[in-house]
Design a protein around this motif. Structure first.
Motif, PDB file in Angstrom:
ATOM      1  N   MET A 745      70.825  72.737  75.900  1.00 30.95           N
ATOM      2  CA  MET A 745      70.231  73.363  74.670  1.00 30.95           C
ATOM      3  C   MET A 745      68.804  74.205  75.010  1.00 30.95           C
ATOM      4  O   MET A 745      68.083  73.839  73.946  1.00 30.95           O
ATOM      5  N   HIS A 746      68.895  74.676  76.142  1.00 34.82           N
ATOM      6  CA  HIS A 746      67.554  75.632  76.127  1.00 34.82           C
ATOM      7  C   HIS A 746      66.216  74.699  76.112  1.00 34.82           C
ATOM      8  O   HIS A 746      65.309  75.020  75.663  1.00 34.82           O
ATOM      9  N   ASP A 747      66.659  73.626  77.043  1.00 38.80           N
ATOM     10  CA  ASP A 747      65.423  72.515  77.214  1.00 38.80           C
ATOM     11  C   ASP A 747      65.210  71.918  75.816  1.00 38.80           C
ATOM     12  O   ASP A 747      63.988  71.272  75.796  1.00 38.80           O
ATOM     13  N   ARG A 748      65.795  72.037  74.912  1.00 41.56           N
ATOM     14  CA  ARG A 748      65.539  71.034  73.532  1.00 41.56           C
ATOM     15  C   ARG A 748      65.601  69.857  73.869  1.00 41.56           C
ATOM     16  O   ARG A 748      64.777  68.994  73.346  1.00 41.56           O
ATOM     17  N   TYR A 749      66.728  69.234  74.637  1.00 44.32           N
ATOM     18  CA  TYR A 749      66.914  67.879  74.867  1.00 44.32           C
ATOM     19  C   TYR A 749      66.815  67.510  76.165  1.00 44.32           C
ATOM     20  O   TYR A 749      67.334  68.418  77.214  1.00 44.32           O
TER      21      TYR A 749
END
Length: 785
Positions: A745-749
Motif C-alpha cells: 500500500m505505497h509503503d504505508r505498511y
C-alpha cells in the motif's frame, strides 16, 4: 611563497566577477493543471549540475548564463517539460505540469539528491540516506558502521557505550549534531544508538575537515543528523522486538493546522533490553564456588532503558520568518552496569541513571536585511542530571555469585551515590550571504557552556565542586563556484576561545587538580580550504585541508562519575588534516549506475587525547600523547540497476603511530613508531540487496538484503610491551547480517525480519569487550501520509 599564494587567490577570484555580468535570473511559479502550487519540482539546465527546486508555494529562482539554454522541469508523477530559450535579460517564466500516466520508473529526474550533492562537494564527506532502509534499521550505529573509513566500536549490547572512529581519529575527536545543533543538547545519554530512527532523513559524516558553518572544534570529523522536513501531515510509528528481551518503539508525526499554519511535531523513542546474551569462554566459578572454570554464562546485570520525548511547534513562510519553532524535550536513561572498562571487572548492583530537560528555539529568515542574506539562529538550554549508585560491598563473578568485600564495586571505596548536574547552554547564529551565483560568505558564532555540579549523598570524604567549561567558536567562510558549478572552492578560518573554571580538588594526584585551579582563558586559531573540480560526471577530484583545534570536553576534563577519572590538566588537541579524493558517477548503460570514490588522508596530531586503562581498578582516564601521525587510504564502489539491485563494497586502511621518541625523563620511548593500540587498522564491509516490485500485490515491495563486516586483528595494548606471540589481541572478525522487508500500500505498511551475526561469531570490540552473538529482530512500521 606568499606572493604565489596571493597571485593564486586573485586568479581564483577574478573569473566570477567577469562572468557575473553574464548572469541572468529566471524566476516564476510551477502549478498543476488545476492551478495548485507544486513544491519540490526540479528546474534545471539540461546536461549541467545547475538547478533548483520550487518552494512550498511553487516559486523558484534560478541563475543561468546569458545565451541559449535548455531547461528541464520535472517532478515524480508529472510529465517532464523541456524548453529551449535564448535568455538575454531577467525573465519570469511560469510552468504548468500535467499528471503522467506512465510508470514512475520512466520519469526523468535531473536534480541531484542532497546526499549526492554533499558527496560531490569540496569536503571529504559521506552522506547516508535513511529512507531506503528505514523499515529494517533499528539504530543509526548499524548504518554508520558500514560507511567507508568509519568504525563504530561498541562495548556490549543495546545502550552500551561506543567509540566512533573517522579515518583513525575517534572518541571525543568526533562531534555529533542534530540539524547543526550539538546532539548533547538533548541530554548526554542521547546518542546515535538510541535516537529515534523515524526522525532522521539522512546522516552527514565529515572526515577530518569540518565546515566552519557547523561551529565546532572537532578534530577527526563531525556527524550531522538531518531530521525529516515533510510538507504535509504524516504519522510514522514503528515497533520492534528481538533477542535478549529487546524492545524498541518510535513515533514521529507532523500536524499542520490549515487556517493558522501552525505546525506541531511530536516525537517519542523508547528502547529497552535486558542484554542477557551469553558470554563466551570467560572465567567463572563452578557450582560449588570453590574453583574457577571457563564457561559461557549469561549476562545478569546489564538492563537498559531509554526514553526520548519531544514536542516542537512553529510556523513557516511568514513575512517576518521563513521558519520559527520552539521545542521542549525530555530524555531518561536507566542503565545497570555489568562491567568496568575491562571484561574481568564484573559488577552486580552498580547502576547509572540520568534525565535531561531541554527547551530551545530556532529562527530562520531568507533575504534578512538584504537580498541574498539568510539568518539562522538557535538558543537552547538543557538541565542534565545523572546519578551513579555504587553502594554494594561485594565482588561479583560471571556466574552471578559474589563474595562480601571491604570496598564498593566501581571505585573500591566507600558507598557512594554520586550526583552530576551538567547544565548546558548553547547559542548559535549563522549568517549566510550569497553575493551572486559565484560568491557567497558565511559567518557562524557558537557558544556552549557546560556546568559540572558534583556532590555525593553517602561518601563523606568526597569534596563537592561546581566546575564549568565555556567555549566560543567563530567561523568565517568564503565560497566560490565556477564553470557552471564544475569547480567549487571553499576557504575558512576559525577562532576558538576556551574558558574553563576548575574548582574540584579531590584525588589531586590523579586528576591534576593540584596543577589547574580557578578560571583561565586561552585563544586558539584554525583555518582550512576545500577545492573540487569535476572534469565530467565520471571523473572529479577534490582536496581539502584544515589546521584544526579540539578543546577537551567536560567528559574528558571532569570524568563521567563511573568508569572515567577526571583529568583537568588536559591540553587541547591540534592537528593538520588533509584529504585527496578521486570520485565519479558512471552510467555504462540505461538503468545501470556505478559510483566510486578513492580517498587518501593524513592526520598529524599534537597533544593527542586518548584513553588510558587502569586495569586493576577497571577505570579509564583521558591523557595527552605528545604526537600521533595517521595516514591511510579508503575506497568504495556502489552499483545500482534500475533501483532494484544494489551492491556496495568498501575497504579502509589506517596507519596510526606514536611519535613520542623520548619520555619526560629523557629516556627513549619503547612505543615510538608503534601502532596506536586498541584501534582497528584494516577493515571493510560489503552489502547486497534486491527489491522485487508488485510481487504479491500491486504497489508492494519485497527487499532482500545481506551485509558483511570484516575487521583485521589488532593489538589491545602497545605492541612493544610483552611477548608479541602471547600478548592480548582483538582477533579478526567476520560479522554477517541478513534481512528481509515487505512493504505494501505505497509503503504505508512495512514489516522487516533481521538476523544479526547469523554465523554466531564471537564479536569483540572496544577493549576486547564481548558483544552479542546471533540475534533475531522483527520490526513493524506504519507510515500514513
Amino acid at each position: 611563497m606568499k606572493v604565489f599564494v596571493h597571485i593564486l587567490f586573485l586568479f581564483l577570484c577574478l573569473p566570477p566577477f567577469v562572468s557575473a555580468q553574464n548572469e541572468i535570473t529566471l524566476s516564476g511559479k510551477v502549478t498543476d493543471t488545476q492551478g495548485t502550487s507544486l513544491p519540490l519540482v526540479t528546474i534545471a539546465v539540461e546536461n549541467t549540475t545547475n538547478g533548483t527546486y520550487s518552494d512550498d508555494k511553487g516559486r523558484y529562482s534560478l541563475k543561468v548564463t546569458r545565451g541559449k539554454q535548455t531547461l528541464v522541469i520535472s517532478s515524480v508523477g508529472y510529465e517532464t517539460i523541456r524548453t529551449t530559450l535564448n535568455v538575454q535579460v531577467n525573465r519570469t517564466l511560469d510552468f504548468t505540469l500535467k499528471e503522467s500516466a506512465v510508470d514512475l520508473n520512466t520519469v526523468e529526474v535531473y536534480g541531484k539528491t542532497k546526499t549526492q550533492q554533499l558527496k560531490e562537494g569540496a569536503f571529504a564527506v559521506n552522506a547516508l540516506d535513511i529512507k531506503p532502509i528505514v523499515n529494517s534499521l533499528n539504530n543509526l550505529n548499524n548504518l554508520v558502521n558500514r560507511a567507508a573509513g568509519i568504525k563504530v566500536r561498541e562495548e556490549g549490547g543495546v545502550g552500551s557505550d561506543f567509540d566512533l572512529s573517522i579515518n583513525g581519529l575517534s572518541g571525543n575527536s568526533v562531534r555529533y549534531f542534530i540539524d547543526g545543533v550539538p546532539l548533547d543538547s538533548k541530554g548526554n545519554d542521547v546518542t546515535l544508538a538510541n535516537l529515534p530512527v523515524n526522525l532522521v532523513d539522512r546522516v552527514e559524516i565529515y572526515k577530518g575537515v569540518v565546515p566552519a558553518s557547523l561551529g565546532t572544534d572537532a578534530l577527526g570529523g563531525a556527524v550531522n543528523i538531518i531530521t525529516k522536513a515533510e510538507k504535509t501531515n504524516f504519522l510514522d510509528v514503528s515497533y520492534s522486538i528481538g533477542s535478549f528481551h529487546t524492545h524498541r518503539a518510535d513515533l514521529n508525526a507532523q500536524f499542520v493546522e490549515r487556517h493558522t499554519g501552525l505546525i506541531v511535531r511530536p516525537t517519542i523513542g523508547v528502547n529497552y533490553s535486558k542484554n542477557d546474551y551469553r558470554m563466551k569462554d570467560v572465567e567463572m566459578r563452578d557450582e560449588t564456588g570453590d574453583r574457577f572454570i571457563t564457561g559461557n554464562p549469561k549476562r545478569f546485570h546489564d538492563g537498559y532503558f531509554s526514553l526520548l520525548t519531544q514536542i516542537e511547534a512553529g510556523i513557516v513562510n511568514k513575512s517576518w520568518a521563513d521558519e520559527f519553532f520552539v521545542s521542549a524535550s525530555y530524555s531518561k536513561t536507566d542503565k545497570e552496569l555489568q562491567t568496568g572498562s575491562v571484561q574481568t571487572k564484573v559488577y552486580g548492583m552498580a547502576e547509572r541513571n540520568s534525565d535531561a530537560w531541554n527547551v530551545s528555539a530556532r529562527y530562520g529568515k531568507c533575504n534578512f536585511l538584504t537580498e541574498g542574506m539568510t539568518l539562522k539562529a538557535t538558543l537552547s538550554h538543557t538541565w542534565d542530571h545523572s546519578i551513579t549508585v555504587d553502594t554494594a560491598y561485594r565482588k561479583y563473578y560471571w556466574d552471578g555469585g559474589y563474595i562480601v568485600s571491604q570496598r564498593n564495586e566501581i571505585r573500591g571505596g566507600e558507598p557512594s551515590m554520586r550526583h552530576y548536574k551538567r547544565p548546558l547552554t548553547i547559542a548559535r547564529a549563522n549568517l549566510d550571504y550569497r553575493l551572486n551565483g559565484h560568491h557567497s560568505f558565511n559567518l557562524n558564532y557558537h557558544l556552549s557552556r557546560t556546568g559540572n555540579d558534583r556532590y555525593d549523598d553517602l561518601d563523606q570524604s568526597f569534596v563537592p565542586s561546581n566546575d564549568a567549561v565555556t567555549k566560543h567558536i567563530i567561523g568565517l567562510t568564503y565560497s566560490q563556484s565556477f564553470f557552471d558549478g564544475r569547480m567549487q572552492n571553499v576557504f575558512f578560518a576559525k577562532d576558538y576561545v576556551n574558558h574553563p573554571n576548575i574548582r574540584q580538588t579531590d584525588q589531586s594526584t590523579v586528576t591534576g587538580s593540584n596543577k589547574v585551579q580557578g578560571s583561565t582563558t586561552k585563544n586558539y586559531f584554525g583555518y582550512g580550504t576545500g577545492l573540487r573540480y569535476m572534469f565530467f560526471e565520471p571523473l572529479a577530484v577534490k582536496v581539502s585541508y584544515e589546521h584544526s583545534v579540539r578543546l577537551p570536553i567536560a567528559r574528558e576534563l571532569l570524568g563521567n562519575g563511573t568508569t572515567i577519572y577526571a583529568n583537568v590538566a588536559l591540553e587541547p588537541e591540534k592537528s593538520n588534516n588533509a584529504n585527496l579524493a578521486v570520485f565519479g558517477t558512471w552510467r555504462p548503460a540505461d538503468r545501470h549506475t556505478v559510483y566510486y570514490e578513492a580517498n587518501g588522508f593524513l592526520r598529524y596530531v599534537d597533544n593527542y587525547i586518548q584513553t588510558s586503562v587502569i586495569e586493576k581498578e577497571g577505570m579509564m582516564q583521558y591523557v595527552n600523547d605528545p604526537a600521533v601521525h595517521i595516514k591511510g587510504v579508503e575506497g568504495e564502489v556502489r552499483y545500482d540497476w534500475d533501483g532494484r539491485l544494489q551492491l556496495m563494497a568498501n575497504v579502509s586502511y589506517q596507519d596510526a603511530r606514536d611519535q613520542q621518541e623520548f619520555k619526560e625523563d629523557g629516556k627513549p620511548s619503547a612505543t615510538y613508531k608503534n601502532h596506536v593500540p586498541n584501534r582497528p587498522w584494516l577493515f571493510g564491509s560489503a552489502e547486497a540487496s534486491y527489491t522485487f516490485r508488485n510481487l504479491l500485490q500491486k504497489d508492494s515491495k519485497l527487499r532482500l538484503g545481506c551485509t558483511l563486516q570484516w575487521v583485521h586483528w589488532y593489538f589491545l595494548t602497545w605492541e612493544a610491551y610483552g611477548n608479541r606471540d602471547t600478548k592480548a589481541r582483538i582477533p579478526s572478525q567476520h560479522i554477517c547480517n541478513a534481512n528481509v522487508t515487505y512493504s505494501w500500500m505505497h509503503d504505508r505498511y512495512n514489516i522487516a525480519l533481521e538476523c544479526d551475526n547469523f554465523l554466531d561469531e564471537t564479536a569483540y570490540d572496544n577493549y576486547k569487550l564481548q558483544k552479542p552473538g546471533r540475534a533475531f529482530f522483527a520490526k513493524f512500521r506504519v507510515f500514513i501520509h
